[in-house]
Scaffold this active site. Structure first.
Site, short mmCIF file in Angstrom:
data_model
loop_
_atom_site.label_atom_id
_atom_site.label_comp_id
_atom_site.label_asym_id
_atom_site.label_seq_id
_atom_site.Cartn_x
_atom_site.Cartn_y
_atom_site.Cartn_z
N ASN A 48 0.85 -1.19 0.00
CA ASN A 48 0.00 0.00 0.00
C ASN A 48 0.89 1.24 0.00
O ASN A 48 1.94 1.27 0.62
CB ASN A 48 -0.98 -0.01 1.19
CG ASN A 48 -0.32 -0.19 2.54
OD1 ASN A 48 0.70 -0.88 2.65
ND2 ASN A 48 -0.90 0.40 3.57
N GLU A 50 0.43 5.25 0.65
CA GLU A 50 -0.48 6.30 1.09
C GLU A 50 -0.02 7.67 0.59
O GLU A 50 1.07 7.80 0.03
CB GLU A 50 -0.59 6.28 2.62
CG GLU A 50 -1.23 5.00 3.11
CD GLU A 50 -1.41 4.92 4.61
OE1 GLU A 50 -2.12 4.02 5.06
OE2 GLU A 50 -0.84 5.76 5.34
N CYS A 59 -3.97 0.76 -2.70
CA CYS A 59 -3.84 -0.48 -1.93
C CYS A 59 -2.75 -1.38 -2.53
O CYS A 59 -2.40 -1.28 -3.71
CB CYS A 59 -5.15 -1.24 -1.94
SG CYS A 59 -6.56 -0.32 -1.30
N GLU A 61 -2.95 -4.51 -3.26
CA GLU A 61 -3.47 -5.38 -4.32
C GLU A 61 -3.36 -4.68 -5.68
O GLU A 61 -2.91 -5.27 -6.66
CB GLU A 61 -4.95 -5.73 -4.05
CG GLU A 61 -5.19 -6.53 -2.80
CD GLU A 61 -5.51 -5.65 -1.59
OE1 GLU A 61 -4.86 -4.59 -1.41
OE2 GLU A 61 -6.42 -6.04 -0.83
N CYS A 92 -10.43 -4.47 -0.43
CA CYS A 92 -11.50 -3.48 -0.35
C CYS A 92 -12.34 -3.54 -1.63
O CYS A 92 -12.01 -4.23 -2.59
CB CYS A 92 -10.93 -2.08 -0.13
SG CYS A 92 -10.21 -1.35 -1.63
N CYS A 95 -10.56 -2.57 -4.93
CA CYS A 95 -9.63 -3.63 -5.36
C CYS A 95 -10.38 -4.83 -5.92
O CYS A 95 -9.93 -5.46 -6.88
CB CYS A 95 -8.72 -4.06 -4.22
SG CYS A 95 -7.44 -2.84 -3.86
ZN ZN Z 1 -8.03 -2.00 -1.85
#
Ligand code: ZN
Length: 151
Positions: A48, A50, A59, A61, A92, A95
């Site tokens: 991830n 940010e 993310c 993924e 999430c 994703c």
């Molecule tokens: Zn995600």
């Protein structure tokens, strides 16, 4: 599961934990790692990433998927996701939709507890606390919208 599948899964999970080491998460401190494998065996790990503008975060993924796709690998045969939690985390919503684009409905998605990594040097009999959930996009995103709808 065959030995070959086991080996691929082991490699994929290890790559996800490697990816996690590069997590950039100064705001959440929530380190996530992921890795995808192409049908010809190439592995792409991700973390991830940010951003001070929170909505710009990406993310793990999607990081791993974008790395694969931007290298020309769109035929993907598996994903592993790891975090520092004892229970596996799931992708999430964004994703899941992103995975839907490139994964067949039953392409394996492995959700892995942190304890799997902690036990990396385990003896064969020592699997305490380890959890690997094997799922797929058909389960994670039922009745989904995808490329087929656009002809
Ligand atoms: Zn995600």
């Amino acid at each position: 599961m065959t030995d070959m599948a086991d080996n691929t899964n082991t490699k994929l999970i290890a790559a996800a934990f490697e990816g996690q080491k590069k997590s950039y998460c100064p705001y959440s401190q929530f380190r996530v790692g992921a890795a995808v494998v192409s049908e010809d065996g190439k592995v792409f790990s991700g973390a991830n990433v940010e951003n001070a503008s929170y909505g710009g975060a990406i993310c793990a993924e999607r990081t791993s998927l974008v790395k694969a796709v931007s290298e020309g690998c769109t035929n993907l045969s598996g994903l592993a996701v790891v975090s520092d939690l004892d229970e596996p985390i799931t992708p999430c919503g964004i994703c899941r939709q992103f995975l839907r684009e490139f994964f067949a409905p039953r392409t394996p998605i492995l959700l892995v507890s942190q304890s799997h990594h902690a036990n990396a040097n385990r003896r064969d009999t020592d699997y305490a606390g380890e959890v690997v959930i094997k799922t797929n996009i058909e389960e994670l995103l039922p009745r989904s919208f995808g490329p087929e709808q656009l002809g």
